[in-house]
Motif scaffolding. Structure first.
Motif, short mmCIF file in Angstrom:
data_model
loop_
_atom_site.label_atom_id
_atom_site.label_comp_id
_atom_site.label_asym_id
_atom_site.label_seq_id
_atom_site.Cartn_x
_atom_site.Cartn_y
_atom_site.Cartn_z
N PHE A 129 8.90 9.75 -4.14
CA PHE A 129 9.82 10.85 -3.90
C PHE A 129 11.26 10.41 -4.09
N GLU A 130 11.52 9.14 -3.81
CA GLU A 130 12.82 8.53 -4.11
C GLU A 130 12.64 7.03 -4.00
N PRO A 131 13.58 6.23 -4.55
CA PRO A 131 13.43 4.77 -4.50
C PRO A 131 13.23 4.28 -3.07
N GLY A 132 12.33 3.32 -2.93
CA GLY A 132 12.06 2.73 -1.63
C GLY A 132 10.99 3.46 -0.83
N LEU A 133 10.56 4.63 -1.27
CA LEU A 133 9.51 5.36 -0.57
C LEU A 133 8.14 4.96 -1.13
N PRO A 134 7.05 5.33 -0.43
CA PRO A 134 5.72 4.91 -0.85
C PRO A 134 5.37 5.33 -2.27
N LEU A 135 4.56 4.50 -2.90
CA LEU A 135 4.11 4.70 -4.28
C LEU A 135 2.81 5.50 -4.31
N TYR A 136 2.70 6.39 -5.28
CA TYR A 136 1.46 7.08 -5.61
C TYR A 136 1.28 6.87 -7.11
N MET A 137 0.17 6.26 -7.52
CA MET A 137 -0.01 5.94 -8.94
C MET A 137 -1.45 6.14 -9.37
N GLU A 138 -1.60 6.22 -10.68
CA GLU A 138 -2.93 6.33 -11.27
C GLU A 138 -3.23 5.07 -12.05
N VAL A 139 -4.49 4.62 -11.97
CA VAL A 139 -4.98 3.54 -12.82
C VAL A 139 -6.24 4.07 -13.51
N ALA A 140 -6.50 3.58 -14.72
CA ALA A 140 -7.65 4.09 -15.47
C ALA A 140 -8.24 3.01 -16.35
N ARG A 141 -9.54 3.17 -16.58
CA ARG A 141 -10.23 2.29 -17.52
C ARG A 141 -11.54 2.95 -17.93
N ALA A 142 -11.76 3.03 -19.22
CA ALA A 142 -13.05 3.46 -19.80
C ALA A 142 -13.59 4.74 -19.18
N GLY A 143 -12.72 5.72 -18.97
CA GLY A 143 -13.15 7.00 -18.44
C GLY A 143 -13.07 7.14 -16.93
N LEU A 144 -12.83 6.06 -16.21
CA LEU A 144 -12.69 6.12 -14.75
C LEU A 144 -11.21 6.15 -14.40
N ARG A 145 -10.83 7.16 -13.60
CA ARG A 145 -9.46 7.25 -13.11
C ARG A 145 -9.48 7.15 -11.59
N LEU A 146 -8.55 6.39 -11.05
CA LEU A 146 -8.38 6.27 -9.61
C LEU A 146 -6.92 6.53 -9.29
N HIS A 147 -6.67 7.14 -8.15
CA HIS A 147 -5.31 7.28 -7.66
C HIS A 147 -5.16 6.32 -6.49
N LEU A 148 -4.08 5.58 -6.50
CA LEU A 148 -3.77 4.61 -5.45
C LEU A 148 -2.54 5.10 -4.72
N SER A 149 -2.60 5.09 -3.39
CA SER A 149 -1.50 5.67 -2.62
C SER A 149 -1.09 4.79 -1.46
N GLU A 150 0.23 4.61 -1.33
CA GLU A 150 0.77 3.94 -0.15
C GLU A 150 1.08 4.94 0.96
N HIS A 151 0.88 6.23 0.69
CA HIS A 151 1.17 7.26 1.68
C HIS A 151 0.13 7.25 2.80
N HIS A 152 0.60 7.22 4.02
CA HIS A 152 -0.27 7.12 5.19
C HIS A 152 -1.33 8.21 5.25
N GLY A 153 -0.98 9.43 4.96
CA GLY A 153 -1.91 10.54 5.12
C GLY A 153 -2.84 10.80 3.96
N ASP A 154 -2.74 10.06 2.87
CA ASP A 154 -3.54 10.37 1.69
C ASP A 154 -4.99 9.91 1.76
N ALA A 155 -5.26 8.80 2.40
CA ALA A 155 -6.62 8.28 2.42
C ALA A 155 -6.75 7.26 3.54
N SER A 156 -7.99 6.99 3.90
CA SER A 156 -8.26 5.98 4.92
C SER A 156 -8.66 4.68 4.25
N PRO A 157 -8.10 3.57 4.69
CA PRO A 157 -8.55 2.29 4.14
C PRO A 157 -10.03 2.08 4.49
N GLY A 158 -10.72 1.35 3.66
CA GLY A 158 -12.13 1.07 3.92
C GLY A 158 -13.07 2.08 3.28
#
Length: 178
Positions: A93-122
């Protein structure tokens, strides 16, 4: 995936194209030809196998799991360096705030998020794939210091599981026939 309605439209176009060449075929024959072209034994088999979702109905195209990460550098090392994914979009949202990014390989896409509310670790993501033994060799050859996954034979297929630095697991599986 082709729908029944799309296959019917293909049969209609096929009949019209053949009629333009003075080859008249019944609609049932055109349906059988389309079914064969789609890899089915006959029209009834095709109808059972084809997607029945209409053009105006909702359609789920793919699943893109969101995995929680805590450290951008470790995420890039693991997903890019070890697993061989390439980075897609990145958002803050602005520099220094959590990252939300996409990674992909061979048809598989994943979203990786540093945002607390986006997903649970594990979390665990099940990834059907082909070429699991070649993928295993690729990972083993990297001699990554934090993971040396093996392949386990499960009743449903060969499974290679890796855990990322944040406790998420990617369970790759090449299903066996039958």
């Amino acid at each position: 995936m082709t729908t029944v309605d799309q296959a019917k439209a293909m049969a209609k176009r096929l009949r019209a194209a053949l009629a333009a060449r003075d080859l008249a075929v019944p609609h049932a024959t055109a349906l059988e030809l389309v079914a064969a072209g789609l890899g089915h034994d006959d029209w009834n088999t095709a109808c059972a196998a084809l997607d029945r979702i209409g053009e105006d109905e909702p359609r789920f195209l793919e699943t893109v799991p969101i995995l929680r990460i805590f450290d951008e550098a470790k995420a890039r090392e693991f997903y890019g360096g070890f697993l061989g994914f390439t980075s897609g979009f990145e958002h803050r949202f602005e520099p220094g705030l959590p990252l939300y990014m996409e990674v992909a390989r061979a048809g598989l896409r994943l979203h990786l998020s540093e945002h607390h509310g986006d997903a649970s670790p594990g979390s665990t993501v099940f990834v059907p794939m082909t070429g699991i033994h070649a993928f295993h060799r690729e990972l083993t050859d990297k001699r990554y210091g934090y993971a040396r996954p093996g392949i386990e034979r499960a009743p449903w297929g060969d499974v290679l599981e890796v855990a990322d630095p944040f406790g998420n697991r990617l369970r790759f599986c090449e299903r066996r026939a039958g």
